[in-house]
Write a protein that holds these residues in place. Sequence first.
Motif, short mmCIF file in Angstrom:
data_model
loop_
_atom_site.label_atom_id
_atom_site.label_comp_id
_atom_site.label_asym_id
_atom_site.label_seq_id
_atom_site.Cartn_x
_atom_site.Cartn_y
_atom_site.Cartn_z
N ASP A 305 0.88 -1.18 0.00
CA ASP A 305 0.00 0.00 0.00
C ASP A 305 0.90 1.22 0.00
O ASP A 305 1.47 1.57 1.03
CB ASP A 305 -0.91 0.01 1.23
CG ASP A 305 -1.76 1.28 1.33
OD1 ASP A 305 -1.71 2.11 0.39
OD2 ASP A 305 -2.47 1.43 2.34
N PRO A 306 1.10 1.86 -1.16
CA PRO A 306 2.09 2.94 -1.25
C PRO A 306 1.64 4.28 -0.68
O PRO A 306 2.40 5.25 -0.75
CB PRO A 306 2.31 3.06 -2.77
CG PRO A 306 1.00 2.65 -3.36
CD PRO A 306 0.47 1.56 -2.46
N THR A 307 0.46 4.36 -0.10
CA THR A 307 -0.04 5.63 0.41
C THR A 307 0.95 6.21 1.43
O THR A 307 1.25 5.55 2.44
CB THR A 307 -1.41 5.46 1.09
OG1 THR A 307 -2.30 4.82 0.19
CG2 THR A 307 -1.97 6.80 1.51
N PRO A 308 1.46 7.42 1.21
CA PRO A 308 2.39 8.00 2.18
C PRO A 308 1.72 8.23 3.53
O PRO A 308 0.49 8.33 3.63
CB PRO A 308 2.82 9.32 1.53
CG PRO A 308 2.48 9.18 0.09
CD PRO A 308 1.27 8.30 0.04
N VAL A 309 2.52 8.33 4.58
CA VAL A 309 2.00 8.73 5.88
C VAL A 309 1.99 10.26 5.94
O VAL A 309 2.10 10.94 4.91
CB VAL A 309 2.84 8.11 7.02
CG1 VAL A 309 2.68 6.60 7.01
CG2 VAL A 309 4.32 8.49 6.90
N GLU A 310 1.84 10.82 7.11
CA GLU A 310 1.70 12.27 7.25
C GLU A 310 2.86 13.02 6.60
O GLU A 310 3.99 12.56 6.57
CB GLU A 310 1.63 12.65 8.74
CG GLU A 310 0.35 12.23 9.44
CD GLU A 310 0.33 12.66 10.89
OE1 GLU A 310 0.95 13.68 11.23
OE2 GLU A 310 -0.33 11.96 11.71
N ARG A 311 2.53 14.16 6.06
CA ARG A 311 3.49 15.10 5.46
C ARG A 311 4.14 14.55 4.21
O ARG A 311 5.10 15.14 3.71
CB ARG A 311 4.54 15.53 6.48
CG ARG A 311 3.97 16.19 7.73
CD ARG A 311 5.03 16.77 8.64
NE ARG A 311 5.92 15.74 9.14
CZ ARG A 311 7.26 15.84 9.13
NH1 ARG A 311 7.85 16.92 8.64
NH2 ARG A 311 8.00 14.86 9.61
N GLY A 312 3.66 13.42 3.67
CA GLY A 312 4.20 12.90 2.42
C GLY A 312 5.40 11.99 2.58
O GLY A 312 6.10 11.71 1.59
N ILE A 313 5.65 11.48 3.79
CA ILE A 313 6.74 10.52 3.97
C ILE A 313 6.32 9.18 3.37
O ILE A 313 5.23 8.67 3.64
CB ILE A 313 7.09 10.36 5.46
CG1 ILE A 313 7.74 11.66 5.97
CG2 ILE A 313 8.02 9.18 5.69
CD1 ILE A 313 8.08 11.64 7.45
#
Length: 662
Positions: A305-313
């Motif tokens: 699941d490539p969805t970044p975490v907070e702030r685009g990390i």
Amino acid sequence: MKPKKSSRSLSRRDALKLTAVGLGSAALGGAGGALAAEVAQPFGAEFPQLDSLATGEWWAKGAAGGPRNQNARPQARASQPPPMDVPRKDVVAFAIYTHQNDVLKMTAQLYPLKPDESREARLEVKGEDEKWKEIAKAPVLYPGWSAHFRMEKWDATKSVPYRVRHGKDAAYEGLVRRDPTDKDEIVVANMSCNSSRTTGLRPEIIENLKLQDPDLLFFAGDQTYRHTEHTAGWIEFGLQFRDIMKDRPTICIPDDHDVGHPNLWGENGKLSTLKGNADGGYMYPVEYVNQVQRQQSWNLPDPVDPTPVERGITVYYTRLTVGGVDFAILEDRKFKSGPAGKIPQMGPRPDHINDPAYDPKTIDLPGLQLLGERQEKFLREWAQDWTGSEMKAVLSQTAFCGAVHMHGKRDDRLLADLDCNGWPQTPRNRALEEIRRAWAVHLCGDQHLAVTVKNGIDDFGDGPYAFTSPALVNTIYGRWWHPLDEQPGPNPVPGSPLPWTGDFKDGLGNRISMMAYANPPDIVDEKQRADGYGLVRFQKSKRKIVFECWPRFSDAKLGDKAQFPGWPITVDMDQNDGRKLQGYLPELVFEDVKDPVVQVIAEASGEVLYTVRTQGNRFQPRVYAPGKYTVKVGVYKPDKQSLAGLEAKEQGAAGTRAIRLF
């Protein structure tokens, strides 16, 4: 995805945003050269020290990021990274790769390039006619100077020589190994913690590894301790290990020191502002964190699941199958809660507890995260999918327990360390339950002290085995296993040369059964620091796992006697689920399929007890409580047939069931 055309008007912020979400190689196109020449401080004026040896006019800087200083103290010069200005024929430093599901992913790491040099790398392979053929081009990304090749429809049944080229003369050669599905024993090298204070090559480790010829290299973190100079530190690491990485799949997962932290509780990517970072999050800019992850981990199979975490990390947790062994690759730190502000401070710092009167249950608070919901879901689904695999293992940065008593110095006793994955305890137990459901072992590093333990969840020994590798090179922070009463625990290992094996609770109240540990006799003496590496042998036909622990300066040609005392250790795959047997279900006799996948579900709770690939055409499921159960069976997943209402009985009274799947 077809590369987008870029213009010189592409702003620094826009370019770094694209790189942050993993689109750098596709979106920057030809703009890399302009950025390299124009952006002297790519992480902003607030962070001029970040990657300073590989940014701006890097060729005019000394090893400390400033003007060259030939009068620096010898000790300071001795710990400096290698020079970044090399002969241009050597500008391709090294490459790492994996292949999965017919996709080859390779990262080539280049030395910093000069303004007039091409920002493009090329990948060539040697055909059966012994001629080199170019198959791909990729931009060299700035900052970081890495290039990334993704090749679909890759034939993993053949070994293929490759070379990465830059400009007219630079080339780096290696071999993309075929997937060794026909090998009965798959060997993994388990490594971590490569001190940057001991510079130079690692010939004593490389020579052993070449002899032992692992099928997979796993670096669990802290590949470099250069903190703010990741590109220089990463190249230094690559030079040390490229002779073994160049011709076999390699997993590198960055840990806290790789991203410049003393410790890291990622807390879903938030910004950390507290000294020591125990508030959770990352303290350096997103662009720097993502650069580190891109350089070290882009070569892994695509994230589940490539969805970044907070702030685009970005994230990289994924799975890789090598020779029929399926590895779940986790990110321990990415989602873990930080302790500061959540629990009372009971030691010299928020993450260290030294109050013997404290109750471990008081810090196991609702809502605290360890792997996070996303990775727990991934593990749950991974455990039920046996496509292409016969055995399973979980790879992560650190252990799901605190298997250490002394920290830093021989007389510095620490009761509980919240940096380990033994905290928070409830999500620790959930993670181990998911690993247990696949009868998988856990491999990790970080601790510096090598140990093999059997994790306990509700009882001693009911969870999976785990092997923590020793530090490759440890010059700073020793750790020791040393019970306060200097006595073995209950159920010590019979015949062990080590005095303190057996059942213990760590400082967080977690149950662990210590099987072996490698205490350093003298952390000051390079030959007595208990440095080294681990090997793990997955024996598919026997369904056994062998843990080996090798000192850094050992001679592998001498055989097992050269290992640390207490190793090797051989365990059965099914004993990764150590719950006490309470009965059996009918023996399943498969009439038209061999080695099927079997899943057992407790009907009263709906809990999946385990999902495993069996051997042969007969399998009798075991259970751990009276009651009724559903058994599901299939070829790759348990999705072909379901038998409900099966009652637990004594083994001889359970009977048999004939199963035809097709």
